[in-house]
Motif scaffolding. Structure first.
Motif, PDB file in Angstrom:
ATOM      1  N   MET A   1       0.848  -1.186   0.000  1.00 50.61           N
ATOM      2  CA  MET A   1       0.000   0.000   0.000  1.00 50.61           C
ATOM      3  C   MET A   1       0.886   1.239   0.000  1.00 50.61           C
ATOM      4  N   THR A   2       0.562   2.190  -0.837  1.00 51.60           N
ATOM      5  CA  THR A   2       1.274   3.467  -0.838  1.00 51.60           C
ATOM      6  C   THR A   2       0.318   4.573  -0.436  1.00 51.60           C
ATOM      7  N   ARG A   3       0.897   5.637   0.152  1.00 50.80           N
ATOM      8  CA  ARG A   3       0.134   6.812   0.585  1.00 50.80           C
ATOM      9  C   ARG A   3       0.782   8.047  -0.004  1.00 50.80           C
ATOM     10  N   PRO A   4       0.488   8.359  -1.279  1.00 51.26           N
ATOM     11  CA  PRO A   4       1.067   9.575  -1.871  1.00 51.26           C
ATOM     12  C   PRO A   4       0.623  10.809  -1.101  1.00 51.26           C
ATOM     13  N   PRO A   5       1.372  11.865  -1.207  1.00 50.97           N
ATOM     14  CA  PRO A   5       2.639  11.962  -1.928  1.00 50.97           C
ATOM     15  C   PRO A   5       3.757  11.200  -1.220  1.00 50.97           C
ATOM     16  N   LEU A   6       4.727  10.789  -2.031  1.00 54.42           N
ATOM     17  CA  LEU A   6       5.828   9.961  -1.548  1.00 54.42           C
ATOM     18  C   LEU A   6       7.097  10.788  -1.400  1.00 54.42           C
ATOM     19  N   PRO A   7       7.968  10.395  -0.476  1.00 50.92           N
ATOM     20  CA  PRO A   7       9.258  11.076  -0.372  1.00 50.92           C
ATOM     21  C   PRO A   7      10.150  10.699  -1.551  1.00 50.92           C
ATOM     22  N   PRO A   8      11.132  11.535  -1.844  1.00 51.65           N
ATOM     23  CA  PRO A   8      11.507  12.759  -1.133  1.00 51.65           C
ATOM     24  C   PRO A   8      10.496  13.870  -1.431  1.00 51.65           C
ATOM     25  N   PHE A   9      10.231  14.688  -0.422  1.00 51.02           N
ATOM     26  CA  PHE A   9       9.193  15.697  -0.513  1.00 51.02           C
ATOM     27  C   PHE A   9       9.710  16.988  -1.129  1.00 51.02           C
ATOM     28  N   THR A  10       8.832  17.626  -1.889  1.00 51.36           N
ATOM     29  CA  THR A  10       9.013  19.007  -2.320  1.00 51.36           C
ATOM     30  C   THR A  10       8.173  19.855  -1.369  1.00 51.36           C
ATOM     31  N   GLU A  11       8.287  21.159  -1.467  1.00 48.70           N
ATOM     32  CA  GLU A  11       7.431  21.999  -0.617  1.00 48.70           C
ATOM     33  C   GLU A  11       5.960  21.707  -0.899  1.00 48.70           C
ATOM     34  N   GLU A  12       5.601  21.600  -2.164  1.00 45.73           N
ATOM     35  CA  GLU A  12       4.207  21.338  -2.522  1.00 45.73           C
ATOM     36  C   GLU A  12       3.731  19.986  -1.994  1.00 45.73           C
ATOM     37  N   SER A  13       4.540  18.934  -2.167  1.00 52.05           N
ATOM     38  CA  SER A  13       4.099  17.612  -1.705  1.00 52.05           C
ATOM     39  C   SER A  13       4.101  17.519  -0.179  1.00 52.05           C
ATOM     40  N   ALA A  14       4.998  18.232   0.494  1.00 48.64           N
ATOM     41  CA  ALA A  14       4.992  18.253   1.963  1.00 48.64           C
ATOM     42  C   ALA A  14       3.724  18.939   2.470  1.00 48.64           C
ATOM     43  N   ILE A  15       3.326  20.033   1.837  1.00 49.53           N
ATOM     44  CA  ILE A  15       2.087  20.720   2.218  1.00 49.53           C
ATOM     45  C   ILE A  15       0.890  19.797   2.002  1.00 49.53           C
ATOM     46  N   GLN A  16       0.884  19.052   0.887  1.00 54.08           N
ATOM     47  CA  GLN A  16      -0.199  18.102   0.627  1.00 54.08           C
ATOM     48  C   GLN A  16      -0.247  17.022   1.705  1.00 54.08           C
ATOM     49  N   LYS A  17       0.912  16.529   2.120  1.00 50.64           N
ATOM     50  CA  LYS A  17       0.980  15.480   3.146  1.00 50.64           C
ATOM     51  C   LYS A  17       0.450  16.005   4.475  1.00 50.64           C
TER      52      LYS A  17
END
Length: 154
Positions: A1-17
């Motif tokens: 099972m995956t839970r996007p967004p996946l690392p390594p994080f960008t600022e945008e994907s970290a905010i989404q997480k």
């Protein structure tokens, strides 16, 4: 099972997480929240140290049984690689009607599938009056137009 967004994080994907975590916690559904963590996830939450999804779910069930009308806002503090640091505030009342506001910081570490392996939380809280509550929206997901922590001055 995956839970996007996946690392390594960008600022945008970290905010989404961070927003995905906030939304899940505001659901107050322990089983839903627990699925975002690895089966052997390690936590530190105040004086409790849950390990694994079963203990996390039990912890959250106890938490939301006593923290009524719980509403939470999380905000990205920083990120690097597979780690994210957030700050947060939440409000709730107990069964006697006393309201509280809690503030804190969390450090998160994720596996390659985007599941949280480690969560270390530091939390302080204080009693407030109901009139002092600032996290006001219908129970559930915080509406997009509701101010975040910085806008609220927290």
């Amino acid at each position: 099972m995956t839970r996007p967004p996946l690392p390594p994080f960008t600022e945008e994907s970290a905010i989404q997480k961070v927003r995905a975590a906030e939304d899940a916690w505001n659901s107050r559904d322990p089983a839903r929240v627990a699925l975002a963590y690895t089966p052997d996830s390690r936590w530190r939450n105040r004086a409790e140290f849950p390990r694994g999804r079963t203990e996390i779910e039990a912890f959250l069930t106890r938490k939301w049984a006593r923290e009524l009308d719980y509403r939470l806002i999380k905000e990205l503090w920083t990120f690097a690689g597979n780690r994210i640091a957030v700050r947060f505030a939440y409000e709730y009342h107990d069964d006697s009607g006393q309201w509280f506001r809690a503030y804190g910081n969390e450090n998160w570490q994720f596996d390659a599938d985007g599941l949280m392996e480690q969560r270390f939380a530091s939390i302080n809280e204080h009693p407030i009056t109901e009139a002092d509550c600032r996290l006001r929206w219908p129970l559930g997901r915080r509406p997009d137009e509701h101010p975040g922590l910085s806008a609220l001055g927290f």
